[in-house]
Design a protein around this motif. Structure first.
Motif, PDB file in Angstrom:
ATOM      1  N   VAL A   1      -5.283   1.152  -8.842  1.00 17.89           N
ATOM      2  CA  VAL A   1      -6.036   2.441  -8.389  1.00 17.89           C
ATOM      3  C   VAL A   1      -7.589   2.096  -8.539  1.00 17.89           C
ATOM      4  O   VAL A   1      -7.853   1.617  -9.662  1.00 17.89           O
ATOM      5  CB  VAL A   1      -5.435   3.625  -9.407  1.00 17.89           C
ATOM      6  CG1 VAL A   1      -6.291   4.816  -8.915  1.00 17.89           C
ATOM      7  CG2 VAL A   1      -4.246   3.563  -9.289  1.00 17.89           C
ATOM      8  N   GLU A   2      -8.144   2.624  -7.472  1.00 20.62           N
ATOM      9  CA  GLU A   2      -9.808   2.525  -7.732  1.00 20.62           C
ATOM     10  C   GLU A   2     -10.045   3.696  -8.203  1.00 20.62           C
ATOM     11  O   GLU A   2     -10.086   4.876  -7.512  1.00 20.62           O
ATOM     12  CB  GLU A   2     -10.316   2.276  -6.280  1.00 20.62           C
ATOM     13  CG  GLU A   2     -11.853   1.844  -6.287  1.00 20.62           C
ATOM     14  CD  GLU A   2     -12.279   1.577  -5.125  1.00 20.62           C
ATOM     15  OE1 GLU A   2     -13.462   1.932  -4.737  1.00 20.62           O
ATOM     16  OE2 GLU A   2     -11.566   0.723  -4.342  1.00 20.62           O
ATOM     17  N   ILE A   3     -10.911   3.765  -9.311  1.00 18.66           N
ATOM     18  CA  ILE A   3     -11.605   4.900  -9.871  1.00 18.66           C
ATOM     19  C   ILE A   3     -13.202   4.631 -10.144  1.00 18.66           C
ATOM     20  O   ILE A   3     -13.617   3.520 -10.842  1.00 18.66           O
ATOM     21  CB  ILE A   3     -10.891   4.828 -11.385  1.00 18.66           C
ATOM     22  CG1 ILE A   3      -9.431   5.249 -11.196  1.00 18.66           C
ATOM     23  CG2 ILE A   3     -11.545   6.251 -12.110  1.00 18.66           C
ATOM     24  CD1 ILE A   3      -8.525   5.427 -12.610  1.00 18.66           C
ATOM     25  N   ASP A   4     -14.043   5.147  -9.496  1.00 20.80           N
ATOM     26  CA  ASP A   4     -15.352   5.276  -9.661  1.00 20.80           C
ATOM     27  C   ASP A   4     -15.826   3.717  -9.352  1.00 20.80           C
ATOM     28  O   ASP A   4     -16.817   3.344  -9.868  1.00 20.80           O
ATOM     29  CB  ASP A   4     -15.869   5.572 -10.922  1.00 20.80           C
ATOM     30  CG  ASP A   4     -15.735   7.078 -11.520  1.00 20.80           C
ATOM     31  OD1 ASP A   4     -15.748   7.768 -10.356  1.00 20.80           O
ATOM     32  OD2 ASP A   4     -15.299   7.192 -12.546  1.00 20.80           O
ATOM     33  N   GLY A   5     -15.173   3.058  -8.342  1.00 18.74           N
ATOM     34  CA  GLY A   5     -15.429   1.950  -7.601  1.00 18.74           C
ATOM     35  C   GLY A   5     -15.010   0.879  -8.537  1.00 18.74           C
ATOM     36  O   GLY A   5     -15.260  -0.385  -8.291  1.00 18.74           O
ATOM     37  N   ASN A   6     -14.122   0.985  -9.502  1.00 17.58           N
ATOM     38  CA  ASN A   6     -13.352  -0.121 -10.353  1.00 17.58           C
ATOM     39  C   ASN A   6     -12.218   0.135 -10.278  1.00 17.58           C
ATOM     40  O   ASN A   6     -11.373   1.197  -9.876  1.00 17.58           O
ATOM     41  CB  ASN A   6     -13.698   0.182 -11.588  1.00 17.58           C
ATOM     42  CG  ASN A   6     -15.287   0.185 -12.172  1.00 17.58           C
ATOM     43  OD1 ASN A   6     -15.870  -0.974 -11.766  1.00 17.58           O
ATOM     44  ND2 ASN A   6     -15.784   1.226 -12.658  1.00 17.58           N
TER      45      ASN A   6
ATOM     46  N   ALA B   1       9.797  -2.607  -1.343  1.00 15.79           N
ATOM     47  CA  ALA B   1      10.442  -4.104  -2.194  1.00 15.79           C
ATOM     48  C   ALA B   1      11.666  -3.515  -2.977  1.00 15.79           C
ATOM     49  O   ALA B   1      11.574  -2.353  -3.401  1.00 15.79           O
ATOM     50  CB  ALA B   1       9.366  -4.593  -2.997  1.00 15.79           C
ATOM     51  N   TYR B   2      12.282  -4.291  -3.203  1.00 13.50           N
ATOM     52  CA  TYR B   2      13.754  -3.976  -4.102  1.00 13.50           C
ATOM     53  C   TYR B   2      13.211  -4.199  -5.585  1.00 13.50           C
ATOM     54  O   TYR B   2      12.862  -5.082  -5.816  1.00 13.50           O
ATOM     55  CB  TYR B   2      14.750  -5.058  -3.577  1.00 13.50           C
ATOM     56  CG  TYR B   2      16.000  -5.071  -4.645  1.00 13.50           C
ATOM     57  CD1 TYR B   2      16.898  -3.836  -4.192  1.00 13.50           C
ATOM     58  CD2 TYR B   2      16.227  -5.890  -5.580  1.00 13.50           C
ATOM     59  CE1 TYR B   2      17.799  -3.462  -5.045  1.00 13.50           C
ATOM     60  CE2 TYR B   2      17.220  -5.865  -6.358  1.00 13.50           C
ATOM     61  CZ  TYR B   2      18.140  -4.688  -5.997  1.00 13.50           C
ATOM     62  OH  TYR B   2      19.155  -4.434  -6.803  1.00 13.50           O
TER      63      TYR B   2
ATOM     64  N   LYS C   1       5.422   6.554  -1.057  1.00 11.34           N
ATOM     65  CA  LYS C   1       6.215   6.025   0.275  1.00 11.34           C
ATOM     66  C   LYS C   1       5.108   5.033   0.825  1.00 11.34           C
ATOM     67  O   LYS C   1       3.891   4.959   0.501  1.00 11.34           O
ATOM     68  CB  LYS C   1       6.372   7.086   1.364  1.00 11.34           C
ATOM     69  CG  LYS C   1       5.095   7.785   1.873  1.00 11.34           C
ATOM     70  CD  LYS C   1       5.402   8.592   3.060  1.00 11.34           C
ATOM     71  CE  LYS C   1       4.116   8.756   4.055  1.00 11.34           C
ATOM     72  NZ  LYS C   1       4.628   9.497   5.045  1.00 11.34           N
ATOM     73  N   SER C   2       5.630   4.174   1.541  1.00 13.46           N
ATOM     74  CA  SER C   2       4.638   3.142   1.986  1.00 13.46           C
ATOM     75  C   SER C   2       3.577   3.810   2.958  1.00 13.46           C
ATOM     76  O   SER C   2       3.856   4.541   3.916  1.00 13.46           O
ATOM     77  CB  SER C   2       5.677   2.326   2.937  1.00 13.46           C
ATOM     78  OG  SER C   2       4.581   1.266   3.576  1.00 13.46           O
TER      79      SER C   2
ATOM     80  N   LEU D   1       0.919  -1.241   0.046  1.00 13.59           N
ATOM     81  CA  LEU D   1      -0.003  -0.064  -0.077  1.00 13.59           C
ATOM     82  C   LEU D   1       1.007   1.101   0.056  1.00 13.59           C
ATOM     83  O   LEU D   1       1.660   1.418   0.947  1.00 13.59           O
ATOM     84  CB  LEU D   1      -0.878   0.062   1.019  1.00 13.59           C
ATOM     85  CG  LEU D   1      -1.962  -1.268   1.379  1.00 13.59           C
ATOM     86  CD1 LEU D   1      -2.717  -1.103   2.740  1.00 13.59           C
ATOM     87  CD2 LEU D   1      -2.944  -1.043   0.126  1.00 13.59           C
ATOM     88  N   MET D   2       0.694   2.151  -1.076  1.00 18.66           N
ATOM     89  CA  MET D   2       1.540   3.126  -1.045  1.00 18.66           C
ATOM     90  C   MET D   2       0.732   4.476  -1.019  1.00 18.66           C
ATOM     91  O   MET D   2      -0.680   4.596  -1.172  1.00 18.66           O
ATOM     92  CB  MET D   2       2.028   3.457  -2.556  1.00 18.66           C
ATOM     93  CG  MET D   2       2.844   1.849  -2.784  1.00 18.66           C
ATOM     94  SD  MET D   2       4.235   1.690  -1.736  1.00 18.66           S
ATOM     95  CE  MET D   2       5.373   2.844  -2.291  1.00 18.66           C
TER      96      MET D   2
END
Length: 72
Positions: free
Chosen positions: A62-67, A50-51, A42-43, A23-24
């Protein structure tokens, strides 16, 4: 003599180096030109990232309009 890593330790190390999800949080956005932006992440959980080597890509979800949308 080099000690061999057992499979449990190898899986644990692989999971730390390449987690399935991170999660960023976006902490900066810079416009590089008319069509390109650079995002600084950033975290969101305060963990080490992760490397990745230069040239690697990461999938971004990415969630856009519930999708949920995925892009490399």
């Amino acid at each position: 003599m080099v000690e061999r890593m057992n499979m449990t330790n190898a899986r644990r190390l692989a999971g730390l180096l390449h987690p399935s999800r991170q999660l960023m949080e976006i902490v900066g956005v810079a416009s590089l030109n008319d069509t390109t932006k650079m995002f600084t992440l950033k975290s969101a959980e305060g963990r080490e990232l992760a490397y990745f080597e230069a040239g690697c890509y990461i999938p971004v979800f990415v969630e856009i309009d519930g999708n949920v949308v995925e892009r490399p």
